[in-house]
Design a protein around this motif. Structure first.
Motif, PDB file in Angstrom:
ATOM      1  N   LEU A 318     -39.361 -27.176 -43.508  1.00 50.67           N
ATOM      2  CA  LEU A 318     -40.158 -26.820 -42.346  1.00 50.67           C
ATOM      3  C   LEU A 318     -40.029 -25.316 -42.129  1.00 50.67           C
ATOM      4  CD1 LEU A 318     -39.207 -29.680 -39.848  1.00 50.67           C
ATOM      5  CD2 LEU A 318     -41.141 -29.585 -41.437  1.00 50.67           C
ATOM      6  N   GLU A 319     -41.056 -24.731 -41.542  1.00 47.91           N
ATOM      7  CA  GLU A 319     -40.989 -23.290 -41.284  1.00 47.91           C
ATOM      8  C   GLU A 319     -39.987 -23.028 -40.160  1.00 47.91           C
ATOM      9  OE1 GLU A 319     -43.864 -19.431 -40.336  1.00 47.91           O
ATOM     10  OE2 GLU A 319     -44.697 -21.458 -40.314  1.00 47.91           O
ATOM     11  N   PRO A 320     -38.930 -22.271 -40.431  1.00 46.76           N
ATOM     12  CA  PRO A 320     -37.931 -22.021 -39.384  1.00 46.76           C
ATOM     13  C   PRO A 320     -38.494 -21.142 -38.273  1.00 46.76           C
ATOM     14  CG  PRO A 320     -37.433 -20.742 -41.348  1.00 46.76           C
ATOM     15  CD  PRO A 320     -38.564 -21.641 -41.704  1.00 46.76           C
ATOM     16  N   GLN A 321     -38.055 -21.415 -37.059  1.00 48.04           N
ATOM     17  CA  GLN A 321     -38.522 -20.662 -35.888  1.00 48.04           C
ATOM     18  C   GLN A 321     -37.481 -19.672 -35.370  1.00 48.04           C
ATOM     19  OE1 GLN A 321     -39.145 -24.499 -33.873  1.00 48.04           O
ATOM     20  NE2 GLN A 321     -41.221 -23.797 -33.429  1.00 48.04           N
ATOM     21  N   GLY A 322     -36.231 -19.825 -35.838  1.00 48.87           N
ATOM     22  CA  GLY A 322     -35.184 -18.961 -35.337  1.00 48.87           C
ATOM     23  C   GLY A 322     -33.994 -18.924 -36.285  1.00 48.87           C
ATOM     24  N   ALA A 323     -32.946 -18.203 -35.881  1.00 48.14           N
ATOM     25  CA  ALA A 323     -31.744 -17.982 -36.695  1.00 48.14           C
ATOM     26  C   ALA A 323     -32.127 -17.256 -37.985  1.00 48.14           C
ATOM     27  CB  ALA A 323     -30.998 -19.289 -36.965  1.00 48.14           C
ATOM     28  N   PHE A 324     -31.375 -17.463 -39.094  1.00 46.85           N
ATOM     29  CA  PHE A 324     -31.772 -16.860 -40.371  1.00 46.85           C
ATOM     30  C   PHE A 324     -31.486 -17.802 -41.540  1.00 46.85           C
ATOM     31  CE2 PHE A 324     -28.118 -14.122 -38.784  1.00 46.85           C
ATOM     32  CZ  PHE A 324     -27.097 -14.867 -39.344  1.00 46.85           C
ATOM     33  N   TYR A 325     -31.929 -19.059 -41.363  1.00 48.56           N
ATOM     34  CA  TYR A 325     -31.732 -20.073 -42.385  1.00 48.56           C
ATOM     35  C   TYR A 325     -33.025 -20.831 -42.673  1.00 48.56           C
ATOM     36  CZ  TYR A 325     -26.980 -19.374 -40.614  1.00 48.56           C
ATOM     37  OH  TYR A 325     -25.814 -18.821 -40.200  1.00 48.56           O
ATOM     38  N   VAL A 326     -33.167 -21.245 -43.934  1.00 47.80           N
ATOM     39  CA  VAL A 326     -34.198 -22.202 -44.318  1.00 47.80           C
ATOM     40  C   VAL A 326     -33.479 -23.468 -44.770  1.00 47.80           C
ATOM     41  CG1 VAL A 326     -36.167 -22.686 -45.801  1.00 47.80           C
ATOM     42  CG2 VAL A 326     -35.750 -20.340 -45.047  1.00 47.80           C
ATOM     43  N   PHE A 327     -33.876 -24.583 -44.203  1.00 45.02           N
ATOM     44  CA  PHE A 327     -33.245 -25.879 -44.467  1.00 45.02           C
ATOM     45  C   PHE A 327     -34.131 -26.633 -45.453  1.00 45.02           C
ATOM     46  CE2 PHE A 327     -32.331 -30.325 -42.949  1.00 45.02           C
ATOM     47  CZ  PHE A 327     -30.986 -30.337 -43.288  1.00 45.02           C
ATOM     48  N   VAL A 328     -33.611 -26.860 -46.652  1.00 47.29           N
ATOM     49  CA  VAL A 328     -34.445 -27.330 -47.755  1.00 47.29           C
ATOM     50  C   VAL A 328     -34.086 -28.763 -48.152  1.00 47.29           C
ATOM     51  CG1 VAL A 328     -35.299 -26.800 -50.072  1.00 47.29           C
ATOM     52  CG2 VAL A 328     -34.504 -24.936 -48.592  1.00 47.29           C
ATOM     53  N   ASP A 329     -35.108 -29.613 -48.192  1.00 52.27           N
ATOM     54  CA  ASP A 329     -34.957 -31.005 -48.628  1.00 52.27           C
ATOM     55  C   ASP A 329     -35.010 -31.027 -50.154  1.00 52.27           C
ATOM     56  OD1 ASP A 329     -35.276 -33.694 -49.293  1.00 52.27           O
ATOM     57  OD2 ASP A 329     -36.572 -34.114 -47.578  1.00 52.27           O
ATOM     58  N   VAL A 330     -33.883 -31.384 -50.790  1.00 54.12           N
ATOM     59  CA  VAL A 330     -33.807 -31.383 -52.261  1.00 54.12           C
ATOM     60  C   VAL A 330     -33.564 -32.786 -52.809  1.00 54.12           C
ATOM     61  CG1 VAL A 330     -33.035 -28.988 -52.378  1.00 54.12           C
ATOM     62  CG2 VAL A 330     -31.326 -30.819 -52.240  1.00 54.12           C
ATOM     63  N   ARG A 331     -33.913 -33.814 -52.054  1.00 48.26           N
ATOM     64  CA  ARG A 331     -33.614 -35.182 -52.472  1.00 48.26           C
ATOM     65  C   ARG A 331     -34.318 -35.562 -53.771  1.00 48.26           C
ATOM     66  NH1 ARG A 331     -34.589 -38.186 -46.793  1.00 48.26           N
ATOM     67  NH2 ARG A 331     -36.158 -36.528 -46.691  1.00 48.26           N
ATOM     68  N   GLU A 332     -35.507 -35.032 -53.979  1.00 47.71           N
ATOM     69  CA  GLU A 332     -36.192 -35.326 -55.245  1.00 47.71           C
ATOM     70  C   GLU A 332     -35.494 -34.645 -56.417  1.00 47.71           C
ATOM     71  OE1 GLU A 332     -40.525 -35.354 -55.563  1.00 47.71           O
ATOM     72  OE2 GLU A 332     -40.621 -35.018 -53.392  1.00 47.71           O
ATOM     73  N   VAL A 333     -34.965 -33.456 -56.183  1.00 50.71           N
ATOM     74  CA  VAL A 333     -34.272 -32.728 -57.250  1.00 50.71           C
ATOM     75  C   VAL A 333     -33.015 -33.470 -57.668  1.00 50.71           C
ATOM     76  CG1 VAL A 333     -33.133 -30.578 -57.910  1.00 50.71           C
ATOM     77  CG2 VAL A 333     -35.163 -30.508 -56.462  1.00 50.71           C
TER      78      VAL A 333
END
Length: 399
Positions: A318-333
């Motif tokens: 999801l596009e982050p709205q704050g802080a300085f992190y991107v939370f990435v779903d890697v379940r397929e990987v």
């Protein structure tokens, strides 16, 4: 009596984020070209005016003990900031200055929890919350959120987890690790729930200055007198002012809770660093242009990382709205094979990335989010581009 160790201490998990960051630093020291997405700290230096204030404090002899809960002058600066930025009225007797946000939170849980009191913690969460609760003899209760709700907790989810032992809820907005921000409407619903149940709310607002796009930071305690009475508001200067090593966090709470926190702190650490307190006064009361410049630079990196990851196969965010992190779903990987073996977990993916691709990421099993990784954009654009290239190369190699 045999030589045994504390069962409580033995039950505490070490911080996986700090361990991975240390591993990346070790490899760099060995000459490896490592990209580290693990950093929970800005890559900028502390602004010069703040450093100058610290040097002046040393020269003027501000090197002695201070009151346990912080100097009156810094509390006044924090009170002013709370009023002007957060819309909150906290008097000097309601403010406690501590040795960083972690220390503030630890003091809070020690002040409000009795053995077996439960604390509802929406997940994904910052991995230190459950450990802090356990150290204060409380019981952390994970409340799993949904991606379709932006990883933000709903009242229905809180109701399902609530028991007669529930003492408090933790809300982190903007959130580490998801980068998501609660709206006024979402916070109002939570506030109504807290008031109805007559419990405490711990509001961790450490990333409050790092908000992007049309999103607005709202302090939940500003939504009315009843939620204000039950909220303990936590912030600090680490993230917004690039002052992670200075270790200053602060809390606004009822005078009763602030007094308890001060008493606890007086025995644990005596007081926060006197020089860092003076530097923090300058951070809060001095020019704020550098804060905005850092925010704008983080915003550029945020947009770039979100676009890059959105176009990669097998992963999503999801596009982050704050802080300085991107939370990435890697379940397929992690369901795929790498070199003939199923990757299996985000932790194993992180091991492969650092050993085979010189890229450090944070697996989020300890954030109660298996199958996800956290990527920090508190590193240079050059490093971000290089690291994402390597991650994409890895993803394209699985089968």
């Amino acid at each position: 009596m045999s030589l045994t160790l504390s069962k409580k201490a033995q039950a505490v998990k070490p911080s996986s984020t700090l361990a991975i960051t240390a591993k990346a630093k070790q490899l760099r020291a060995e000459g490896k070209d490592v990209v580290g997405f693990g950093a929970g700290e800005p890559d900028f230096n502390t602004p010069e005016n703040i450093c100058d204030a610290a040097i002046q404090a040393i020269r003027e002899g501000h090197t002695k003990y201070t009151p346990a809960s912080g100097t009156v002058s810094l509390k006044q600066a924090v009170s002013k900031k709370f009023k002007e930025f957060n819309g909150l009225d906290y008097g000097v007797d309601q403010i406690v200055i501590s040795n960083g946000g972690k220390h503030s939170l630890t003091n809070i849980f020690m002040a409000i929890l009795n053995p077996e009191d439960e604390v509802l913690i929406p997940a994904p969460y910052w991995l230190s919350y459950p450990e802090m609760v356990k150290l204060a003899d409380g019981v952390p209760v994970t409340v799993t959120t949904k991606k379709e709700n932006g990883y933000k907790v709903t009242v229905d989810e809180l109701n399902a987890a609530f028991t007669d032992k529930t003492k408090a809820i933790v809300i982190n907005s903007p959130c580490n690790p998801t980068g998501m921000l609660y709206s006024r409407e979402e916070l109002q619903a939570i506030a109504d729930f807290v008031v109805e149940k007559d419990i405490y709310l711990v509001s961790d607002e450490m990333y409050e200055n790092l908000v992007y796009g049309d999103a607005k930071h709202i302090s939940i305690a500003s939504l009315g007198d009843e939620i204000y009475k039950r909220t303990i508001t936590v912030s600090g200067v680490a993230k917004s002012y690039a002052m992670t090593g200075w270790r200053i966090g602060y809390v606004g709470a009822s005078a009763e809770i602030a007094k308890l926190m001060s008493s606890i702190q007086s025995h644990a650490t005596s007081n926060p660093n006197s020089i860092a307190q003076k530097a923090t006064e300058e951070a809060l009361l001095g020019p704020q242009e550098t804060v905005e410049k850092m925010r704008q630079e983080f915003d550029k990196r945020r947009k770039y990382m979100y676009e890059r990851i959105s176009h990669m196969p097998l992963v999503s965010c999801l596009e982050p709205q704050g802080a300085f992190y991107v939370f990435v779903d890697v379940r397929e990987v992690v369901a795929k094979k790498y070199k003939g073996e199923v990757v299996g977990s985000a932790a194993r993916m992180a091991e492969i990335l650092i050993s085979d691709f010189n890229t450090a990421v944070i697996p989020c099993e300890d954030f109660a989010a298996p199958g996800h990784i956290r990527l920090s954009y508190a590193i240079s654009m050059e490093q971000i581009e290089k690291g994402l290239d390597r991650i994409e190369t890895f993803i394209n190699s699985v089968e």
